[in-house]
Design an enzyme around this catalytic site. Structure first.
Site, PDB file in Angstrom:
ATOM      1  N   GLY A  51      24.414  66.422  37.537  1.00  0.00           N
ATOM      2  CA  GLY A  51      23.499  65.327  37.855  1.00  0.00           C
ATOM      3  C   GLY A  51      24.095  64.429  38.928  1.00  0.00           C
ATOM      4  O   GLY A  51      25.257  64.041  38.823  1.00  0.00           O
ATOM      5  N   ALA A 101      35.436  59.382  51.261  1.00  0.00           N
ATOM      6  CA  ALA A 101      36.864  59.122  51.062  1.00  0.00           C
ATOM      7  C   ALA A 101      37.667  60.417  51.150  1.00  0.00           C
ATOM      8  O   ALA A 101      38.740  60.462  51.771  1.00  0.00           O
ATOM      9  CB  ALA A 101      37.084  58.449  49.699  1.00  0.00           C
ATOM     10  N   ARG A 105      22.759  72.391  38.925  1.00  0.00           N
ATOM     11  CA  ARG A 105      23.346  72.822  37.651  1.00  0.00           C
ATOM     12  C   ARG A 105      23.305  74.348  37.710  1.00  0.00           C
ATOM     13  O   ARG A 105      22.223  74.933  37.800  1.00  0.00           O
ATOM     14  CB  ARG A 105      22.528  72.304  36.476  1.00  0.00           C
ATOM     15  CG  ARG A 105      22.442  70.762  36.437  1.00  0.00           C
ATOM     16  CD  ARG A 105      21.972  70.277  35.087  1.00  0.00           C
ATOM     17  NE  ARG A 105      21.654  68.860  35.074  1.00  0.00           N
ATOM     18  CZ  ARG A 105      22.541  67.883  34.896  1.00  0.00           C
ATOM     19  NH1 ARG A 105      23.816  68.174  34.735  1.00  0.00           N
ATOM     20  NH2 ARG A 105      22.162  66.629  34.868  1.00  0.00           N
ATOM     21  N   ASP A 143      31.028  66.409  33.131  1.00  0.00           N
ATOM     22  CA  ASP A 143      31.803  67.347  32.309  1.00  0.00           C
ATOM     23  C   ASP A 143      31.530  68.820  32.635  1.00  0.00           C
ATOM     24  O   ASP A 143      32.445  69.640  32.627  1.00  0.00           O
ATOM     25  CB  ASP A 143      31.648  67.052  30.808  1.00  0.00           C
ATOM     26  CG  ASP A 143      30.198  67.004  30.367  1.00  0.00           C
ATOM     27  OD1 ASP A 143      29.300  67.101  31.231  1.00  0.00           O
ATOM     28  OD2 ASP A 143      29.962  66.885  29.153  1.00  0.00           O
ATOM     29  N   THR A 171      29.404  60.538  37.327  1.00  0.00           N
ATOM     30  CA  THR A 171      28.229  60.682  36.456  1.00  0.00           C
ATOM     31  C   THR A 171      27.824  59.295  35.979  1.00  0.00           C
ATOM     32  O   THR A 171      28.692  58.452  35.718  1.00  0.00           O
ATOM     33  CB  THR A 171      28.512  61.576  35.228  1.00  0.00           C
ATOM     34  OG1 THR A 171      27.457  61.387  34.265  1.00  0.00           O
ATOM     35  CG2 THR A 171      29.819  61.276  34.543  1.00  0.00           C
ATOM     36  N   ASP A 201      26.742  58.719  33.175  1.00  0.00           N
ATOM     37  CA  ASP A 201      26.888  58.680  31.711  1.00  0.00           C
ATOM     38  C   ASP A 201      28.170  57.998  31.227  1.00  0.00           C
ATOM     39  O   ASP A 201      28.262  57.614  30.065  1.00  0.00           O
ATOM     40  CB  ASP A 201      26.856  60.110  31.137  1.00  0.00           C
ATOM     41  CG  ASP A 201      25.539  60.814  31.413  1.00  0.00           C
ATOM     42  OD1 ASP A 201      24.580  60.134  31.818  1.00  0.00           O
ATOM     43  OD2 ASP A 201      25.473  62.040  31.234  1.00  0.00           O
ATOM     44  N   ASP A 251      30.981  59.325  30.517  1.00  0.00           N
ATOM     45  CA  ASP A 251      31.430  60.069  29.332  1.00  0.00           C
ATOM     46  C   ASP A 251      32.568  61.053  29.618  1.00  0.00           C
ATOM     47  O   ASP A 251      32.708  62.058  28.921  1.00  0.00           O
ATOM     48  CB  ASP A 251      30.231  60.839  28.731  1.00  0.00           C
ATOM     49  CG  ASP A 251      29.666  61.865  29.704  1.00  0.00           C
ATOM     50  OD1 ASP A 251      30.017  61.830  30.897  1.00  0.00           O
ATOM     51  OD2 ASP A 251      28.871  62.719  29.261  1.00  0.00           O
ATOM     52  N   GLY A 256      22.006  59.021  29.360  1.00  0.00           N
ATOM     53  CA  GLY A 256      23.379  59.024  28.865  1.00  0.00           C
ATOM     54  C   GLY A 256      23.710  60.307  28.125  1.00  0.00           C
ATOM     55  O   GLY A 256      24.792  60.442  27.562  1.00  0.00           O
ATOM     56  N   ARG A 257      22.752  61.226  28.111  1.00  0.00           N
ATOM     57  CA  ARG A 257      22.931  62.504  27.405  1.00  0.00           C
ATOM     58  C   ARG A 257      23.446  62.266  25.988  1.00  0.00           C
ATOM     59  O   ARG A 257      22.704  61.723  25.177  1.00  0.00           O
ATOM     60  CB  ARG A 257      23.872  63.426  28.173  1.00  0.00           C
ATOM     61  CG  ARG A 257      23.670  64.898  27.842  1.00  0.00           C
ATOM     62  CD  ARG A 257      24.703  65.746  28.533  1.00  0.00           C
ATOM     63  NE  ARG A 257      24.546  65.754  29.955  1.00  0.00           N
ATOM     64  CZ  ARG A 257      23.795  66.615  30.635  1.00  0.00           C
ATOM     65  NH1 ARG A 257      23.145  67.534  29.995  1.00  0.00           N
ATOM     66  NH2 ARG A 257      23.714  66.568  31.931  1.00  0.00           N
ATOM     67  N   GLN A 280      17.228  55.837  37.066  1.00  0.00           N
ATOM     68  CA  GLN A 280      18.603  55.381  36.788  1.00  0.00           C
ATOM     69  C   GLN A 280      19.648  56.115  37.625  1.00  0.00           C
ATOM     70  O   GLN A 280      20.793  55.698  37.713  1.00  0.00           O
ATOM     71  CB  GLN A 280      18.931  55.596  35.296  1.00  0.00           C
ATOM     72  CG  GLN A 280      18.088  54.770  34.365  1.00  0.00           C
ATOM     73  CD  GLN A 280      18.090  55.318  32.951  1.00  0.00           C
ATOM     74  OE1 GLN A 280      18.863  54.874  32.117  1.00  0.00           O
ATOM     75  NE2 GLN A 280      17.232  56.287  32.658  1.00  0.00           N
TER      76      GLN A 280
HETATM   77  O1  F6P Z   1      24.366  63.639  33.209  1.00  0.00           O
HETATM   78  C1  F6P Z   1      23.536  62.783  33.899  1.00  0.00           C
HETATM   79  C2  F6P Z   1      22.135  62.817  33.330  1.00  0.00           C
HETATM   80  O2  F6P Z   1      21.331  61.932  34.080  1.00  0.00           O
HETATM   81  C3  F6P Z   1      22.027  62.516  31.841  1.00  0.00           C
HETATM   82  O3  F6P Z   1      22.088  61.140  31.571  1.00  0.00           O
HETATM   83  C4  F6P Z   1      20.710  63.155  31.502  1.00  0.00           C
HETATM   84  O4  F6P Z   1      20.659  63.516  30.139  1.00  0.00           O
HETATM   85  C5  F6P Z   1      20.712  64.383  32.378  1.00  0.00           C
HETATM   86  O5  F6P Z   1      21.602  64.110  33.456  1.00  0.00           O
HETATM   87  C6  F6P Z   1      19.369  64.772  32.952  1.00  0.00           C
HETATM   88  O6  F6P Z   1      19.529  65.962  33.654  1.00  0.00           O
HETATM   89  P1  F6P Z   1      18.477  66.561  34.685  1.00  0.00           P
HETATM   90  O7  F6P Z   1      18.500  65.710  35.914  1.00  0.00           O
HETATM   91  O8  F6P Z   1      18.985  67.931  34.941  1.00  0.00           O
HETATM   92  O9  F6P Z   1      17.151  66.496  34.017  1.00  0.00           O
END
Ligand code: F6P
Length: 322
Positions: free
Chosen positions: A14, A25, A75, A106, A128, A130, A132, A173-174, A254
């Site tokens: 993402g 940078a 992805r 991750d 990210t 998130d 996380d 935030g997954r 977001q």
């Molecule tokens: O990892 C970032 C994120 O925005 C998460 O918060 C969310 O669950 C996911 O990616 C959404 O993924 P996609 O853009 O593939 O729908």
């Protein structure tokens, strides 16, 4: 790495605001040290297909303030396979690239870990919204996303007050609750639901009713997507309280927007440090920030650890929202 001449950089997973300043940078730091830099376009998908182009100083001009990533992202399921990873390594070698900076979350780190295990030095840079990633207090993009969420909460608060409504705001935030927690605290939410802590609908309903009796006519509830859908929660809450309830799912808004100053500085520091590590011959690392100091750690170990949310902040948010 002694004699290092060419490095690559990619963004994956993402996208996050601040990825562009991180790319800038990497490129500028590398050129400062007389390295050649190659951009891999389209994350690991572009790596497999060899979508790789040389980047110059000017390639990263005028991007420090832009959201998204000029290298694009993806992805990539194929990169989870040994064959996909081997193809990626062959493409890197064909371009004479000896080290790779991977900017992402991750999933991207897992790809970098796989390449490292197969002998190709990678350095991970946490990007990210998130927040996380283990081993860093902040990830690139979190602060910008947080400010986007707060802006939305502030606006929703205006209409919630006018109409005396209860608002549920679902944030991304997954599986992590950081964005919901920090946004809830800074947006003055009455209740924050995060995957790290169980919630009790009766307790929430009782609290809302008590507030209502005290003369509080509107409420803001922030729900992390990892807990449940905001729409589902809104239905249940309306049944439990009979309050006029509305739901806003903030979604991909977001992920966009110009990175905040905090994210630009963080991205610049982490991106540059990643290049330094490759120059020092330290592949298989991930960079992070702890107590405002740059740190690096073993990328293979890092993925075995869990990111932990600061529960003191959760406790504080509960104390302040009585
Ligand atoms: O990892 C970032 C994120 O925005 C998460 O918060 C969310 O669950 C996911 O990616 C959404 O993924 P996609 O853009 O593939 O729908």
């Amino acid at each position: 790495m002694i004699g290092l001449k060419k490095i690559g950089v990619l963004t994956s997973g993402g996208d996050a605001p601040g990825m562009n300043p991180a790319i800038r940078a990497v490129v500028r730091k590398a050129i400062f040290h007389e390295l050649e830099v190659y951009g891999v376009y389209g994350g690991y998908t572009g790596l497999i297909s060899g979508n790789i182009k040389k980047l110059e100083l000017g390639s990263v001009g005028d991007i420090i303030h832009r959201g998204g990533t000029i290298l694009h992202s993806a992805r990539c399921l194929e990169f989870k396979t040994k064959e996909g990873q081997q193809q990626g390594i062959e493409q890197l070698k064909a371009h004479g690239i000896e080290g790779l900076v991977v900017i992402g979350g991750d999933g991207s780190y897992r790809g970098a870990k796989a390449l490292t295990e197969q002998g190709f030095p990678c350095v991970g840079v946490p990007g990210t919204i998130d927040n996380d990633i283990p081993g860093t207090e902040f990830t690139i993009g979190f602060d910008t996303a947080l400010n986007t969420v707060i802006d939305a909460i502030d606006k929703i608060r205006d209409t919630a007050t006018s109409h005396e409504r209860t608002f549920i705001i679902e944030v991304m935030g997954r599986d992590a609750g950081d964005l919901a927690l920090w946004a809830g605290l800074s947006g003055g939410a009455e209740t924050i639901l995060i995957p790290e802590e169980k919630y009790d609908m009766n307790e929430i309903a009782t609290r809302l009713r008590k507030g209502h009796e005290r003369g509080k006519k509107h409420s803001i509830i922030v729900v992390a997507e990892g807990v449940c859908s905001g729409v589902e929660f809104g239905k249940k809450l309306e049944e439990a309280t009979n309050f006029d309830t509305r739901v806003s799912v903030l979604g991909h808004i977001q992920r966009g927007g110009s990175p905040t100053a905090f994210d630009r500085v963080l991205a610049s520091r982490l991106g540059a440090r990643a290049v330094e590590l490759l120059l020092e011959g330290k592949g298989g690392r991930a960079v992070g920030i702890e107590q405002n100091r740059l740190v690096d750690y073993d990328i293979i170990e890092a993925l075995g650890r869990r990111h932990t949310l600061d529960l003191d902040i959760y406790k504080l948010s509960q104390e302040l929202s009585i």
